[in-house]
Design an enzyme around this catalytic site. Structure first.
Site, PDB file in Angstrom:
ATOM      1  N   TYR A  63       4.217   2.643  12.323  1.00 33.08           N
ATOM      2  CA  TYR A  63       3.403   2.059  11.409  1.00 33.08           C
ATOM      3  C   TYR A  63       2.020   2.468  11.594  1.00 33.08           C
ATOM      4  O   TYR A  63       1.259   2.178  12.373  1.00 33.08           O
ATOM      5  CB  TYR A  63       3.504   0.517  11.294  1.00 33.08           C
ATOM      6  CG  TYR A  63       4.565   0.049  10.500  1.00 33.08           C
ATOM      7  CD1 TYR A  63       5.267   0.741   9.433  1.00 33.08           C
ATOM      8  CD2 TYR A  63       5.263  -1.156  10.802  1.00 33.08           C
ATOM      9  CE1 TYR A  63       6.448   0.266   8.792  1.00 33.08           C
ATOM     10  CE2 TYR A  63       6.268  -1.664  10.106  1.00 33.08           C
ATOM     11  CZ  TYR A  63       6.802  -1.019   9.093  1.00 33.08           C
ATOM     12  OH  TYR A  63       7.993  -1.539   8.638  1.00 33.08           O
ATOM     13  N   GLU A  64       1.164   2.582  10.122  1.00 31.32           N
ATOM     14  CA  GLU A  64      -0.356   2.435  10.331  1.00 31.32           C
ATOM     15  C   GLU A  64      -0.874   3.498  11.215  1.00 31.32           C
ATOM     16  O   GLU A  64      -2.058   3.266  11.641  1.00 31.32           O
ATOM     17  CB  GLU A  64      -0.834   1.141  10.451  1.00 31.32           C
ATOM     18  CG  GLU A  64      -0.247   0.078   9.758  1.00 31.32           C
ATOM     19  CD  GLU A  64      -0.143   0.404   8.353  1.00 31.32           C
ATOM     20  OE1 GLU A  64      -1.063   0.990   7.733  1.00 31.32           O
ATOM     21  OE2 GLU A  64       0.773  -0.041   7.753  1.00 31.32           O
ATOM     22  N   GLY A  65      -0.280   4.701  11.254  1.00 31.44           N
ATOM     23  CA  GLY A  65      -0.884   5.611  12.180  1.00 31.44           C
ATOM     24  C   GLY A  65      -0.174   5.594  13.476  1.00 31.44           C
ATOM     25  O   GLY A  65      -0.098   4.465  14.220  1.00 31.44           O
ATOM     26  N   MET A 123       0.839  -1.148  -0.342  1.00 31.07           N
ATOM     27  CA  MET A 123      -0.063   0.024   0.052  1.00 31.07           C
ATOM     28  C   MET A 123       0.898   1.349  -0.020  1.00 31.07           C
ATOM     29  O   MET A 123       1.782   1.252   0.597  1.00 31.07           O
ATOM     30  CB  MET A 123      -1.010   0.102   1.002  1.00 31.07           C
ATOM     31  CG  MET A 123      -0.379  -0.026   2.666  1.00 31.07           C
ATOM     32  SD  MET A 123      -1.733   0.130   3.854  1.00 31.07           S
ATOM     33  CE  MET A 123      -1.213   0.076   5.392  1.00 31.07           C
TER      34      MET A 123
END
Length: 568
Positions: free
Chosen positions: A428-430, A161
């Site tokens: 990661y991921e926020g 992504m």
């Protein structure tokens, strides 16, 4: 590094703590029988112990590298990824129509936990692909599903992504990557993305990138962003990898850890892509993948904690220093403070693993039943799983280094690698601060109802435990009541005051949930599990008192210090 899959813990948690039977009783997941569950966990454990764990140090010492535009992965990674693909682990939860196994998320969580413990650098590759599969299942049209999902599920292709750009990190709406319509219905994607985990490799036939970009008529900010599938090779008429697309790896990042995982700077130069979902609705589609990844990243923290704990325990049993009180062997595992450190590490892992599995059960029940309450519970637990799981991963890895003493600071022992590898998971991921703000913000838009329902479960369990374990039950009940009062205060505040105490509030919530699951374990089994519950409830749970005081402190004191004061 040696690794032993904690199969007994997973089985115990599924059977006695997180009520996995609820999932099995649904029509959607009725095939997840105890026999199937045992087979899945056993085979995954064997893969992790025999194939992935030996690559932990290999990836760190022989990093992925970029040579003449080609990514060369660490020795052994290609064969290990092939073994992961052959076992069906990439599509473990995916729709069987496209080659997936259709199993519950709860089992995928257990498998990802073990893979993360064995070799986190490699586990990132299947995690990214799993998230992409879910995003496509929910948002892609039938043509894209048929073209990409079978190859992703089989492991012939893998997924990534692409969100972040140099000027657009947490503020995704500031991205500049653009998408221009082509005459054939595809789009020309141009722009640069950074921090792309497993942006390329030398062992799959194709790398499929989900890329956020803005159409010419896209509004500013996140409302104007669309999502596109942009593969490294454009599929030909037979569905196989065809012509090279207009994208390349510019460079690989030089990182603190995860050296075996190539983190790429990607450049897109009018690369061919296809719209996933509706125009300007890219964030909704990407959030499907991100929410999957947030649970997955939290589980990575837990897995690394397990690996670091096992490594530290092995060292403590072998290392001889001074006189010891139990057998006199001199092994440092007998020293009281080392025993404290190891016991707390083990208790932390059990608590956090229970939270992640309970989160996964809620996800499975929401999918199987469509229940709004299960959906709300899954949403509530997701930021807790992500943030606290990765915080605990860092703390346990650090404690593991401490158990090693001076040897922990020496790279040859491998203890430091766990901390270096896991550190990025809090970002990661926020970042974990964003997760905490999500918990007290978006997840409390229901005025705290989902939280209150969960706390009621905790208090009900504590009430039922009073006859057998009165002291532990009282501690858990009182902690839940304190958290309930803090939540009532929280939802009455403005958002800035909520945000100021969000990190402390999330950690306090995790402490109470961890104690709750330990209490359930103590009720189900006497002996070591009851002793471990006592360690958590008496030594770790009391933190919630100070955390809730911080959560209610408000924002004004933070801004009483000006920027100039901070710099003075």
């Amino acid at each position: 590094m040696p690794y032993r899959a904690p199969l007994r813990d997973f089985t115990f948690l599924l059977d006695h703590v997180v009520a996995f039977d609820q999932v099995r009783q649904t029509d959607r997941f009725s095939e997840a029988t105890p026999e199937t569950t045992k087979a899945i966990l056993t085979e995954a454990g064997k893969l992790c112990e025999e194939v992935l764990a030996p690559l932990q140090r290999v990836g760190d010492q022989h990093p992925a590298r970029l040579e003449n535009g080609v990514v060369r992965t660490s020795p052994g990674f290609a064969a290990a990824f092939a073994a992961i693909a052959e076992g069906g682990w990439l599509g473990i939860t995916a729709d069987p129509e496209y080659g997936g196994l259709g199993l519950p998320q709860t089992l995928a969580t257990a498998v990802n936990d073990m893979m993360s413990a064995a070799c986190l650098s490699l586990q990132l590759a299947p995690l990214m692909t799993q998230g992409q599969i879910e995003a496509l299942e929910h948002h892609a049209d039938d043509t894209l599903k048929a073209r990409f999902l079978p190859k992703l599920n089989s492991g012939e292709w893998c997924g990534t992504m692409n969100l972040t750009e140099p000027q657009a990190g947490s503020d995704v709406g500031a991205l500049r990557t653009k998408a221009e319509p082509n005459a054939d219905g595809s789009y020309a994607i141009s722009g640069q993305k950074i921090y792309i985990s497993w942006g390329d490799n030398d062992f799959t036939d194709n790398v499929c990138h989900l890329v956020l970009a803005r159409l010419p008529d896209g509004a500013p900010g996140t409302r104007g962003i669309s999502l596109f599938m942009v593969p490294k090779f454009i599929p030909d008429s037979d569905g196989n990898s065809g012509a090279r697309n207009g994208l390349r790896v510019v460079s690989l990042e030089h990182k603190l850890g995860l050296h075996g995982s190539p983190t790429a700077v990607m450049e897109y130069d009018r690369a061919t892509g296809w719209l996933v979902g509706a125009p300007h609705q890219g964030m909704a589609a990407m959030f499907t993948m991100m929410n999957n990844a947030r649970v997955g990243v939290g589980v990575q923290g837990i897995g690394v904690a397990e690996g670091a704990y096992q490594h530290a325990l092995g060292f403590a049993r072998d290392r001889k220093q001074g006189k010891t009180p139990v057998t006199g062997s001199g092994a440092i595992v007998e020293h009281a403070d080392v025993r404290r450190a190891l016991s707390v590490m083990k208790a932390e892992i059990f608590a956090m693993r229970a939270i992640a599995l309970a989160n996964s059960v809620a996800i499975d029940m929401a999918r199987a039943t469509g229940s709004d309450e299960w959906t709300a519970r899954a949403a509530l637990l997701t930021p807790i799983t992500k943030a606290h799981g990765t915080d605990i991963g860092c703390e346990v890895a650090s404690a593991g280094m401490q158990v090693h003493g001076g040897m922990g600071f020496i790279e040859e022992t491998g203890a430091a690698q766990y901390l270096r590898d896991v550190r990025v998971t809090t970002i990661y991921e926020g970042t974990n601060g964003i997760q905490a703000m999500d918990l007290v913000g978006r997840k409390m838009m229901d005025s705290g109802e989902a939280a209150f329902r969960m706390l009621q479960d905790v208090e009900d369990c504590a009430e039922s435990a009073r006859a057998l374990l009165p002291d532990l039950a009282e501690n858990v009940w009182q902690a839940a009541e304190s958290l309930r009062e803090a939540t009532e205060w929280l939802v009455a505040q403005n958002m800035q005051d909520r945000f100021a105490g969000a990190t402390a509030y999330l950690r306090a919530f995790a402490r109470v949930l961890g104690a709750h699951y330990h209490l359930k374990a103590a009720m189900a089994e006497d002996g070591p599990r009851r002793a471990l519950a006592r360690i958590f409830i008496t030594r770790v749970l009391p933190e919630h008192i100070g955390l809730l005081a911080q959560a209610r402190a408000g924002a004004s004191a933070l801004y009483a210090l000006s920027e100039e004061d901070l710099a003075a």
